[in-house]
Design a protein around this motif. Structure first.
Motif, PDB file in Angstrom:
ATOM      1  N   VAL A  37       0.256  16.329 -21.138  1.00 43.05           N
ATOM      2  CA  VAL A  37      -0.639  16.603 -19.991  1.00 43.05           C
ATOM      3  C   VAL A  37       0.428  16.496 -18.837  1.00 43.05           C
ATOM      4  O   VAL A  37       1.475  15.908 -18.959  1.00 43.05           O
ATOM      5  N   THR A  38       0.069  17.287 -17.751  1.00 43.16           N
ATOM      6  CA  THR A  38       0.554  16.895 -16.548  1.00 43.16           C
ATOM      7  C   THR A  38      -0.438  15.857 -15.537  1.00 43.16           C
ATOM      8  O   THR A  38      -1.620  16.328 -15.531  1.00 43.16           O
ATOM      9  N   VAL A  39       0.269  14.991 -15.023  1.00 43.18           N
ATOM     10  CA  VAL A  39      -0.334  14.082 -14.212  1.00 43.18           C
ATOM     11  C   VAL A  39      -0.121  14.351 -12.771  1.00 43.18           C
ATOM     12  O   VAL A  39       0.798  14.319 -12.595  1.00 43.18           O
ATOM     13  N   LEU A  40      -1.139  14.507 -11.683  1.00 45.63           N
ATOM     14  CA  LEU A  40      -0.894  14.471 -10.401  1.00 45.63           C
ATOM     15  C   LEU A  40      -1.595  13.340  -9.766  1.00 45.63           C
ATOM     16  O   LEU A  40      -2.672  12.772 -10.221  1.00 45.63           O
ATOM     17  N   PHE A  41      -0.803  12.800  -8.823  1.00 49.20           N
ATOM     18  CA  PHE A  41      -1.164  11.712  -8.127  1.00 49.20           C
ATOM     19  C   PHE A  41      -0.924  12.180  -6.457  1.00 49.20           C
ATOM     20  O   PHE A  41      -0.080  12.877  -6.209  1.00 49.20           O
ATOM     21  N   ILE A  42      -2.077  11.948  -5.816  1.00 51.85           N
ATOM     22  CA  ILE A  42      -1.960  12.124  -4.175  1.00 51.85           C
ATOM     23  C   ILE A  42      -2.447  11.126  -3.423  1.00 51.85           C
ATOM     24  O   ILE A  42      -3.569  10.627  -3.948  1.00 51.85           O
ATOM     25  N   ASP A  43      -2.032  11.003  -2.434  1.00 49.28           N
ATOM     26  CA  ASP A  43      -2.368   9.884  -1.343  1.00 49.28           C
ATOM     27  C   ASP A  43      -2.056  10.227  -0.117  1.00 49.28           C
ATOM     28  O   ASP A  43      -1.448  11.229   0.342  1.00 49.28           O
ATOM     29  N   ILE A  44      -2.806   9.572   0.928  1.00 47.39           N
ATOM     30  CA  ILE A  44      -2.764   9.792   2.477  1.00 47.39           C
ATOM     31  C   ILE A  44      -1.626   8.873   2.949  1.00 47.39           C
ATOM     32  O   ILE A  44      -1.781   7.592   2.761  1.00 47.39           O
ATOM     33  N   VAL A  45      -0.716   9.692   3.564  1.00 47.96           N
ATOM     34  CA  VAL A  45       0.256   8.910   4.407  1.00 47.96           C
ATOM     35  C   VAL A  45      -0.204   8.009   5.419  1.00 47.96           C
ATOM     36  O   VAL A  45      -0.901   8.455   6.373  1.00 47.96           O
ATOM     37  N   GLY A  46       0.216   6.711   5.282  1.00 47.48           N
ATOM     38  CA  GLY A  46      -0.328   5.762   6.537  1.00 47.48           C
ATOM     39  C   GLY A  46      -1.623   5.497   6.424  1.00 47.48           C
ATOM     40  O   GLY A  46      -2.281   4.953   7.444  1.00 47.48           O
ATOM     41  N   THR A  97      -3.323   2.769   5.280  1.00 46.45           N
ATOM     42  CA  THR A  97      -3.417   1.396   5.354  1.00 46.45           C
ATOM     43  C   THR A  97      -3.722   1.343   7.071  1.00 46.45           C
ATOM     44  O   THR A  97      -4.727   0.600   7.757  1.00 46.45           O
ATOM     45  N   SER A  98      -2.812   1.708   7.642  1.00 48.82           N
ATOM     46  CA  SER A  98      -2.754   1.616   9.278  1.00 48.82           C
ATOM     47  C   SER A  98      -3.869   2.503   9.795  1.00 48.82           C
ATOM     48  O   SER A  98      -4.488   1.994  11.107  1.00 48.82           O
ATOM     49  N   LEU A  99      -4.008   3.530   9.142  1.00 49.58           N
ATOM     50  CA  LEU A  99      -5.109   4.523   9.782  1.00 49.58           C
ATOM     51  C   LEU A  99      -6.583   3.924   9.612  1.00 49.58           C
ATOM     52  O   LEU A  99      -7.294   4.038  10.645  1.00 49.58           O
ATOM     53  N   VAL A 100      -6.898   3.182   8.638  1.00 50.76           N
ATOM     54  CA  VAL A 100      -8.310   2.729   8.343  1.00 50.76           C
ATOM     55  C   VAL A 100      -8.236   1.231   8.955  1.00 50.76           C
ATOM     56  O   VAL A 100      -9.448   0.395   9.057  1.00 50.76           O
ATOM     57  N   ASP A 101      -7.396   0.595   9.456  1.00 47.72           N
ATOM     58  CA  ASP A 101      -7.329  -1.146   9.821  1.00 47.72           C
ATOM     59  C   ASP A 101      -8.242  -1.199  11.089  1.00 47.72           C
ATOM     60  O   ASP A 101      -8.925  -2.306  11.136  1.00 47.72           O
ATOM     61  N   ASP A 102      -8.430  -0.551  11.922  1.00 43.14           N
ATOM     62  CA  ASP A 102      -9.160  -0.503  13.150  1.00 43.14           C
ATOM     63  C   ASP A 102     -10.676   0.181  13.059  1.00 43.14           C
ATOM     64  O   ASP A 102     -11.236   0.514  13.919  1.00 43.14           O
ATOM     65  N   LEU A 103     -10.806   0.960  11.846  1.00 41.68           N
ATOM     66  CA  LEU A 103     -12.050   1.505  11.550  1.00 41.68           C
ATOM     67  C   LEU A 103     -13.113   0.787  11.064  1.00 41.68           C
ATOM     68  O   LEU A 103     -13.149  -0.288  10.259  1.00 41.68           O
ATOM     69  N   ASP A 104     -14.511   0.962  11.555  1.00 42.63           N
ATOM     70  CA  ASP A 104     -15.593   0.426  10.661  1.00 42.63           C
ATOM     71  C   ASP A 104     -15.751   1.030   9.373  1.00 42.63           C
ATOM     72  O   ASP A 104     -15.118   2.069   9.014  1.00 42.63           O
ATOM     73  N   CYS A 105     -16.324   0.376   8.659  1.00 36.71           N
ATOM     74  CA  CYS A 105     -16.324   0.747   7.105  1.00 36.71           C
ATOM     75  C   CYS A 105     -16.975   1.848   6.765  1.00 36.71           C
ATOM     76  O   CYS A 105     -16.966   2.646   5.917  1.00 36.71           O
ATOM     77  N   THR A 143      -0.299  14.230   3.646  1.00 39.28           N
ATOM     78  CA  THR A 143      -0.359  13.594   2.055  1.00 39.28           C
ATOM     79  C   THR A 143       0.875  13.733   1.528  1.00 39.28           C
ATOM     80  O   THR A 143       2.011  14.466   1.912  1.00 39.28           O
ATOM     81  N   ARG A 144       1.113  13.051   0.435  1.00 39.14           N
ATOM     82  CA  ARG A 144       2.273  13.241  -0.537  1.00 39.14           C
ATOM     83  C   ARG A 144       1.721  13.586  -2.023  1.00 39.14           C
ATOM     84  O   ARG A 144       0.795  12.633  -2.192  1.00 39.14           O
ATOM     85  N   ALA A 171       7.816  10.447  -2.808  1.00 35.82           N
ATOM     86  CA  ALA A 171       7.649  11.859  -2.348  1.00 35.82           C
ATOM     87  C   ALA A 171       7.640  11.760  -0.520  1.00 35.82           C
ATOM     88  O   ALA A 171       7.240  11.342  -0.142  1.00 35.82           O
ATOM     89  N   PRO A 172       8.546  12.758  -0.090  1.00 34.67           N
ATOM     90  CA  PRO A 172       8.583  12.705   1.427  1.00 34.67           C
ATOM     91  C   PRO A 172       7.243  13.145   1.818  1.00 34.67           C
ATOM     92  O   PRO A 172       6.744  14.003   0.916  1.00 34.67           O
ATOM     93  N   HIS A 173       6.911  12.931   2.917  1.00 36.60           N
ATOM     94  CA  HIS A 173       5.652  13.355   3.507  1.00 36.60           C
ATOM     95  C   HIS A 173       5.550  14.920   3.480  1.00 36.60           C
ATOM     96  O   HIS A 173       6.311  15.929   3.656  1.00 36.60           O
ATOM     97  N   ASP A 174       4.127  15.400   3.333  1.00 33.29           N
ATOM     98  CA  ASP A 174       3.824  16.786   3.012  1.00 33.29           C
ATOM     99  C   ASP A 174       4.521  17.548   2.117  1.00 33.29           C
ATOM    100  O   ASP A 174       4.812  18.717   2.288  1.00 33.29           O
ATOM    101  N   THR A 175       5.005  16.868   0.949  1.00 34.36           N
ATOM    102  CA  THR A 175       5.627  17.391  -0.041  1.00 34.36           C
ATOM    103  C   THR A 175       5.030  17.248  -1.234  1.00 34.36           C
ATOM    104  O   THR A 175       3.948  16.411  -1.557  1.00 34.36           O
ATOM    105  N   VAL A 176       5.414  18.054  -2.603  1.00 30.19           N
ATOM    106  CA  VAL A 176       4.861  18.068  -3.808  1.00 30.19           C
ATOM    107  C   VAL A 176       6.155  17.894  -4.435  1.00 30.19           C
ATOM    108  O   VAL A 176       7.093  18.663  -4.690  1.00 30.19           O
ATOM    109  N   VAL A 177       6.286  16.603  -5.150  1.00 27.67           N
ATOM    110  CA  VAL A 177       7.513  16.441  -6.132  1.00 27.67           C
ATOM    111  C   VAL A 177       7.153  16.266  -7.324  1.00 27.67           C
ATOM    112  O   VAL A 177       6.053  16.116  -7.857  1.00 27.67           O
ATOM    113  N   VAL A 178       8.059  16.711  -8.364  1.00 23.92           N
ATOM    114  CA  VAL A 178       7.769  16.800  -9.720  1.00 23.92           C
ATOM    115  C   VAL A 178       9.042  16.229 -10.541  1.00 23.92           C
ATOM    116  O   VAL A 178      10.014  16.179  -9.972  1.00 23.92           O
ATOM    117  N   CYS A 179       8.694  15.618 -11.739  1.00 24.43           N
ATOM    118  CA  CYS A 179       9.763  15.207 -12.777  1.00 24.43           C
ATOM    119  C   CYS A 179      10.473  16.213 -13.716  1.00 24.43           C
ATOM    120  O   CYS A 179      10.086  17.673 -13.534  1.00 24.43           O
TER     121      CYS A 179
END
Length: 210
Positions: A15-24, A26-34, A110-111, A149-157
């Protein structure tokens, strides 16, 4: 469950597995209400899941700001198109999120990391949000590639690059050393899918965020 029943439920495949997350994130949500964090996650997860499904993938799990998806578990099995679809999904998610305001106010970057390898697939867990649908070292490899992965890129093996063949254009990046891996990981950045004109870059269209 008997060994025979488990053998029927589980199978070994590539199979091919894809992971994606939001850059930053933790710092983005630190000051946000749940409640604001939840609204952001809802829009983000919904956007990613829509593109994954349109590209023939299955969402395996959501964790924090990360989404893990799997490609090649369908009836057609794994092949060049499954690997290429995973890459197209990564590119299309980033295009879909670019310029969108999640929860009405948050612009995110994202990356994406993709890895291809052999896993054990649990067919009973093969549905969106399934728990431990696949097992294999390729999962941690994809997660590590995403993290580097650099920000805003898609990297593969290298194996994903080889599996996609001529369907996707790639740019070789410098290898990276990551904890737990005995050798440096070779990286390739995914570019435009071959045969797709710039005007048709949005391979899987999404509605505008509310």
């Amino acid at each position: 469950m008997t060994a025979i029943a488990m053998a029927e439920q589980e199978r070994r495949q590539t199979v091919t597995v894809l992971f994606i997350d939001i850059v930053g994130f933790t710092s983005l949500v630190d000051d946000l209400d749940c409640a604001e964090v939840r609204a952001l996650q809802r829009d983000y997860f919904g956007a990613v899941a829509d593109v994954v499904r349109a590209g023939g993938g299955v969402v395996e799990k959501y964790v924090g700001d990360a989404v893990m998806a799997v490609f090649g578990t369908g009836a057609a099995g794994f092949g060049a198109e499954a690997a290429a679809s995973a890459v197209r999904v990564g590119l299309s998610v980033q295009e879909a999120l670019r310029g969108q305001l999640l929860a009405g106010r948050f612009s995110v970057r994202t990356r994406v990391g993709l890895a291809t390898g052999d896993v054990i697939v649990d067919l009973e867990a093969a549905h969106d949000g399934g728990h431990a649908m696949i097992s294999g070292s390729v999962v941690s490899t994809a997660a590590r590639l995403q993290a580097y992965a650099p920000h805003d890129t898609v990297v593969v093996c290298p194996r994903t690059r080889a599996a996609a063949g001529d369907l996707i254009a790639f740019q070789e990046l410098p290898p990276v050393r990551v904890p737990g891996k005995p050798r440096a990981l070779d990286l390739y950045r995914a570019l435009e899918p071959h045969g797709i004109r710039p005007a048709k870059r949005h391979l899987y269209a999404l509605p505008a965020a509310a």
